[in-house]
Scaffold this active site. Structure first.
Site, mmCIF file in Angstrom:
data_model
loop_
_atom_site.group_PDB
_atom_site.id
_atom_site.type_symbol
_atom_site.label_atom_id
_atom_site.label_comp_id
_atom_site.label_asym_id
_atom_site.label_seq_id
_atom_site.Cartn_x
_atom_site.Cartn_y
_atom_site.Cartn_z
ATOM 1 N N GLU A 1 -1.090 -10.296 6.990
ATOM 2 C CA GLU A 1 -0.181 -9.599 8.099
ATOM 3 C C GLU A 1 -0.972 -9.460 9.042
ATOM 4 O O GLU A 1 -1.856 -8.682 9.557
ATOM 5 C CB GLU A 1 0.847 -8.252 7.675
ATOM 6 C CG GLU A 1 1.796 -8.558 6.354
ATOM 7 C CD GLU A 1 2.173 -6.970 5.935
ATOM 8 O OE1 GLU A 1 3.195 -7.081 6.116
ATOM 9 O OE2 GLU A 1 1.513 -6.053 5.917
ATOM 10 N N GLU B 1 2.144 -9.645 -5.085
ATOM 11 C CA GLU B 1 2.521 -10.107 -3.684
ATOM 12 C C GLU B 1 0.945 -10.045 -3.181
ATOM 13 O O GLU B 1 0.318 -9.252 -3.461
ATOM 14 C CB GLU B 1 3.248 -9.088 -2.882
ATOM 15 C CG GLU B 1 3.513 -9.691 -1.495
ATOM 16 C CD GLU B 1 4.641 -8.900 -0.609
ATOM 17 O OE1 GLU B 1 5.673 -8.906 -1.366
ATOM 18 O OE2 GLU B 1 4.390 -8.794 0.241
ATOM 19 N N ASP C 1 -0.584 -10.571 0.555
ATOM 20 C CA ASP C 1 -0.445 -10.570 1.889
ATOM 21 C C ASP C 1 -1.438 -10.844 2.865
ATOM 22 O O ASP C 1 -2.416 -10.021 2.869
ATOM 23 C CB ASP C 1 0.368 -9.240 2.247
ATOM 24 C CG ASP C 1 1.754 -8.709 1.641
ATOM 25 O OD1 ASP C 1 2.211 -9.738 1.029
ATOM 26 O OD2 ASP C 1 1.809 -7.557 1.417
#
Length: 297
Positions: free
Chosen positions: A114, A110, A112
Site C-alpha cells: 500500500e 492477503e 499487501d
C-alpha cells in the site's frame, strides 16, 4: 495466458517436454501481453484507461470515484510483479495498492503493498501487511529512497513454501518466514488473486489522517505496466494441486528458500535506514512481541 517453454522446441525433444509438463502439472503462467489478457476491471471502469494498446494502464482518482482491477484467476505460490509509477505531486490522502488476496470473507490470506501518498516534497511511504488464516495487523512501513512518481519501478511479491518476500527493484524490504512448525500461521492453503486499487483514504493514510486530500489537485493518476505473473493458476482441471505442490517449480528452488548474500545486505540496509514503523516494535499494540517477529530472514 502463456505457458513458458524453453526456447528449444524441435522434434522429439519438444514432444517429450510437453508430455512431461502435462503429466507433472507444472503449469507456469507469466508475462501477459496486455492488461485484458489476465485482468478485468472490478471497480469504476470509466476511471481506468488503457494506453499503448493495453500494455500500460492509467488509474484515476477524483471526487467521483477511485478504481480497481483484478486478475481473472487465482494463483498458488510463485511471483507477481508490476511496474508502477505513483501519483505525483501532492498525493496526501491517496492510497495506491497492489496486493494478493484470497477473496474470502472469514479466513482471509492477503499480501499487501500500500503506497501512502504525501505532501509535495515529503517521502512516499510504502506499507506492507500480511494476513494469514484470517489474522492481519502485521504492518510495516518504509520510506522510499527515490521518487516513485518520477518513473516506473518494479514491485514484486515472491511467495513459496519457505517464505514471502516483498521486493522493490530487486531490493527486499520485507521477509515473512514459514514457521508453521512453531505454530505461526502461514498462507499456503488458499489461492490468491492479484489486485490493484487507487482510492481515497485520508482518514488514515497520511500522518495518521492529519493530512487531508486536496481535491483541487485532482484527478490523481497512477500508471501500471509490465504485468508479470508466474505461478500455478487455480483451478486447472486435474492439475492445480499437483502444480502447487511440485518442488520443480522454479520459485521452490533452493536458491529461493532464503535471501542470498547480496539480498541480505540490501535488506539490512533498508531495515537500518528506511523503516519507520514495525508492528514488532510497537509495545502499545503488542506488549508481548508476536512470535513471528523472532523468525529473522
Amino acid at each position: 495466458m502463456v505457458i513458458i517453454f524453453p526456447l528449444r522446441h524441435n522434434g522429439v525433444f519438444f514432444m517429450l517436454l510437453l508430455l512431461w509438463i502435462l503429466v507433472s502439472g507444472v503449469f507456469v503462467w507469466g508475462r501477459p501481453a496486455t492488461f485484458e489478457q489476465d485482468f478485468h476491471v472490478t471497480w469504476s471502469e470509466s476511471h481506468i484507461k488503457q494506453i499503448d494498446q493495453g500494455r500500460t494502464i492509467q488509474l484515476i482518482l477524483d471526487q467521483g470515484s477511485g478504481c480497481g482491477f483484478a486478475s481473472k484467476v487465482k494463483y498458488m505460490f510463485g511471483r507477481v510483479s508490476m511496474k508502477i509509477k505513483l501519483v505525483p505531486g501532492d498525493s496526501a490522502g491517496t492510497v495506491t495498492a497492489f496486493y494478493m488476496n484470497s477473496d474470502t470473507d472469514s479466513v482471509r490470506d492477503e499480501l499487501d503493498f500500500e503506497f501512502l501518498g504525501n505532501r509535495t516534497g515529503q517521502p512516499y511511504t510504502v506499507q506492507t501487511n500480511i494476513y494469514a488464516h484470517g489474522k492481519g495487523d502485521r504492518e510495516q512501513r518504509v520510506n522510499l529512497w527515490f521518487d516513485p512518481a518520477a518513473d516506473f519501478h518494479t514491485y514484486s511479491i515472491l511467495w513459496n513454501h519457505h517464505h514471502i518476500v516483498f521486493y522493490i527493484d530487486e531490493v527486499p524490504i520485507r521477509v515473512y518466514k514459514n514457521n508453521e512448525a512453531k505454530g505461526i500461521p502461514y498462507p499456503k492453503t488458499q489461492a490468491m488473486g492479484v489486485f490493484s486499487t487507487l482510492w481515497e483514504a485520508d482518514n488514515w493514510a497520511t500522518r495518521g489522517g492529519l493530512e487531508k486530500i486536496d481535491w483541487s489537485k485532482a484527478p490523481f493518476n497512477a500508471y501500471y505496466k509490465d504485468f508479470d505473473i508466474e505461478g500455478c493458476a487455480i483451478p486447472i482441471p486435474g492439475a492445480g494441486s499437483s502444480c502447487a505442490s511440485n518442488p520443480r517449480n522454479w520459485w521452490e528452488g533452493v536458491e529461493y528458500a532464503g535471501l542470498n548474500a547480496i539480498e541480505a545486505r540490501r535488506y539490512r540496509w533498508v531495515r537500518m535506514n528506511h523503516i519507520i514503523y514495525d508492528y514488532c516494535q510497537d509495545k502499545s499494540r503488542y506488549p508481548i512481541t508476536p512470535p513471528e517477529c523472532f523468525a529473522g530472514i
